[in-house]
Design an enzyme around this catalytic site. Structure first.
Site, short mmCIF file in Angstrom:
data_model
loop_
_atom_site.label_atom_id
_atom_site.label_comp_id
_atom_site.label_asym_id
_atom_site.label_seq_id
_atom_site.Cartn_x
_atom_site.Cartn_y
_atom_site.Cartn_z
N LYS A 81 -8.49 -10.17 9.20
CA LYS A 81 -7.05 -9.98 9.01
C LYS A 81 -6.36 -10.53 10.26
O LYS A 81 -6.91 -10.44 11.37
CB LYS A 81 -6.74 -8.48 8.88
CG LYS A 81 -5.40 -8.19 8.27
CD LYS A 81 -5.46 -8.15 6.75
CE LYS A 81 -4.10 -7.98 6.15
NZ LYS A 81 -4.12 -7.95 4.69
N GLY A 183 6.35 2.72 -8.07
CA GLY A 183 6.48 1.31 -7.69
C GLY A 183 6.32 0.42 -8.90
O GLY A 183 5.27 0.41 -9.54
N GLY A 185 6.97 -3.02 -8.89
CA GLY A 185 7.07 -4.40 -8.42
C GLY A 185 6.04 -5.27 -9.13
O GLY A 185 5.71 -5.04 -10.30
N VAL A 187 2.80 -5.55 -8.88
CA VAL A 187 1.60 -4.89 -9.39
C VAL A 187 1.96 -3.76 -10.38
O VAL A 187 1.50 -3.75 -11.53
CB VAL A 187 0.75 -4.32 -8.22
CG1 VAL A 187 -0.41 -3.48 -8.74
CG2 VAL A 187 0.24 -5.46 -7.36
P1 NAD Z 1 6.10 -5.34 -4.52
O1 NAD Z 1 6.91 -5.44 -3.29
O2 NAD Z 1 6.24 -6.39 -5.57
O3 NAD Z 1 6.36 -3.94 -5.24
C1 NAD Z 1 6.42 -2.73 -4.57
C2 NAD Z 1 7.48 -1.89 -5.23
O4 NAD Z 1 7.44 -0.58 -4.70
C3 NAD Z 1 8.90 -2.42 -5.01
O5 NAD Z 1 9.53 -2.60 -6.25
C4 NAD Z 1 9.55 -1.34 -4.16
O6 NAD Z 1 10.92 -1.21 -4.41
C5 NAD Z 1 8.77 -0.13 -4.59
N1 NAD Z 1 8.85 1.01 -3.66
C6 NAD Z 1 8.90 1.02 -2.31
N2 NAD Z 1 8.97 2.27 -1.84
C7 NAD Z 1 8.95 3.09 -2.92
C8 NAD Z 1 9.00 4.49 -3.09
N3 NAD Z 1 9.09 5.33 -2.05
N4 NAD Z 1 8.97 5.00 -4.34
C9 NAD Z 1 8.91 4.17 -5.42
N5 NAD Z 1 8.86 2.82 -5.31
C10 NAD Z 1 8.88 2.29 -4.09
O7 NAD Z 1 4.58 -5.22 -4.02
P2 NAD Z 1 3.28 -5.40 -4.89
O8 NAD Z 1 2.73 -6.75 -4.68
O9 NAD Z 1 3.53 -4.91 -6.28
O10 NAD Z 1 2.27 -4.40 -4.15
C11 NAD Z 1 2.33 -3.01 -4.36
C12 NAD Z 1 1.21 -2.33 -3.57
O11 NAD Z 1 -0.05 -2.84 -3.97
C13 NAD Z 1 1.29 -2.53 -2.06
O12 NAD Z 1 0.79 -1.37 -1.43
C14 NAD Z 1 0.31 -3.67 -1.81
O13 NAD Z 1 -0.21 -3.65 -0.51
C15 NAD Z 1 -0.75 -3.35 -2.84
N6 NAD Z 1 -1.54 -4.49 -3.26
C16 NAD Z 1 -0.94 -5.57 -3.82
C17 NAD Z 1 -1.71 -6.63 -4.24
C18 NAD Z 1 -1.09 -7.84 -4.91
O14 NAD Z 1 -1.85 -8.64 -5.49
N7 NAD Z 1 0.21 -8.00 -4.90
C19 NAD Z 1 -3.12 -6.61 -4.09
C20 NAD Z 1 -3.71 -5.47 -3.52
C21 NAD Z 1 -2.91 -4.42 -3.12
#
Ligand code: NAD
Length: 354
Positions: A81, A183, A185, A187
């Site tokens: 990382k 959340g 977003g 994922v």
């Molecule tokens: P993203 O930014 O697209 O979505 C995250 C969502 O969470 C956003 O819509 C945000 O508004 C919401 N959020 C933030 N704080 C919040 C709260 N207190 N209550 C409710 N919602 C809240 O991110 P993502 O890519 O969907 O990733 C989500 C999680 O999954 C992160 O922890 C990330 O590290 C993990 N992750 C993502 C991936 C990937 O492929 N994108 C892979 C492994 C792990």
């Protein structure tokens, strides 16, 4: 001054490198936890840290997490990382990215970088101008591995939730199974769509209320306020927003039978895994269930550099193995009484020769 190798998060990392480039203003840390299975792979985070110690902790913890994630996903990659220490204004310049790329190149392939928080696909494309040791680059067409990892991560989580429902509730179908999603977003939104198609009852929550409402309307789901979603009475709580939500208070608030979601580092401290088990809640270890994205970007990298197969079917085939891995962890946990997070850590450590 405290030496970093006396930090609690230092876990015999093979290499921890400070990168300084006064001309561009770059300060970065590259941490390689293990290269036992292959080059240390893991994204670059661009973040303003209040203290440099916090950046070091992030680099140490996140690179170890990547060793475990890649090993459990059956990928020929180790764990690494990088963190770039941004100033308060998060100033990011092409010169900084170029200096960072040169540092990655100088490691000769021991570290393979990708996007993480604060680093976009376009940033990675710029890094890729100066080093080949980059994954997560834009891909041509929809039939190739790589590109946005979100949908692949969501697919793995969806399959993992179904496996958890089978294991804990003895159900083969998601029809009427209540899943509360924190959340919505990239994922969480993907997981919600896949679950809705199979008839699950959904409660969605996001701090972006408008977006959350729109998705709820589209899928016929309920919504919950961000501070209430963890206590919704449901079958599955699926965290897909923040890490460290499973702390003393978080675990106590849960009113579910299963926790299975994509957020990284869900357990605030190691004792919170056993605490979930004690409450009779089945936990899907985060780095096992959320590996779909890393599987996709790694195959994209290996395809570009080693000629490995990189069509989307290969990615799907590997993601389809996630439920089996979870099942193995839960069976072992049922047999030994050791909580699933600890079983997973032990398996991962064995895989990386520790
Ligand atoms: P993203 O930014 O697209 O979505 C995250 C969502 O969470 C956003 O819509 C945000 O508004 C919401 N959020 C933030 N704080 C919040 C709260 N207190 N209550 C409710 N919602 C809240 O991110 P993502 O890519 O969907 O990733 C989500 C999680 O999954 C992160 O922890 C990330 O590290 C993990 N992750 C993502 C991936 C990937 O492929 N994108 C892979 C492994 C792990």
């Amino acid at each position: 001054m405290t030496a970093f190798w006396t930090e609690a998060d230092y876990d015999d990392h093979e290499l921890v490198q400070l990168v300084r480039d006064p001309k561009s203003g770059l300060t970065a840390i590259i941490a390689l936890h293990s290269t036992h299975l292959g080059p240390g792979a893991g994204g670059t985070r661009f973040w303003h840290y209040a203290e440099p110690e916090a950046a070091m902790r992030d680099a140490l913890r996140l690179s170890r997490g990547m060793s475990f994630k890649n090993a459990m996903a059956g990928l020929p990659m180790g764990g690494g990382k990088a963190v770039i220490l941004a100033d308060e204004n998060r100033t990011k310049t092409p010169e900084m990215l170029a200096a960072f790329a040169d540092a990655v190149e100088a490691l000769g392939g021991q570290y393979v970088t990708a996007e993480d928080v604060g680093i976009s696909e376009a940033d990675m494309a710029a890094v890729a101008q100066r080093t080949q040791y980059v994954s997560g680059l834009p891909v041509d067409g929809e039939d190739a591995a790589g590109g946005d990892p979100g949908p692949f991560t969501a697919l793995g989580i969806f399959l993992g939730i179904k496996a958890a429902v089978k294991h804990k509730l003895g159900k083969d179908s998601m029809e009427g199974v209540h899943v509360a999603i924190q959340g919505t977003g990239s994922v969480g939104g993907g997981v919600a769509r896949l679950l809705a198609k199979e008839g699950a009852k959904l409660t969605l929550s996001d701090i972006h209320e408008d977006r959350c409402e729109a998705l709820a309307t589209e899928l016929g789901a309920d919504t919950a306020a961000p501070d209430a979603v963890m206590s919704v009475a449901c079958d599955v709580f699926s965290p897909n927003a923040l890490g460290a939500i499973l702390d003393d208070e978080g675990v106590a608030r849960l009113d579910c039978k299963i926790v299975a979601g994509g957020a990284n580092n869900q357990l605030k401290r190691p004792e919170h895994g056993p605490m979930l088990a004690k409450r009779g809640i089945l936990y899907a270890p985060d780095y096992v269930i959320n590996a779909g994205g890393i599987i996709s970007v790694t195959l994209e990298y290996l395809c570009r550099n080693d000629g490995a197969p990189c069509d989307i079917n290969e990615v799907r085939k590997r993601i389809a193995l996630i439920p089996g891995r979870l099942e193995q962890i839960w069976e072992q946990s049922d047999k030994t009484g050791v909580s699933p997070d600890q079983v997973a850590d032990k398996m991962a450590k064995e895989l990386i020769g520790r």
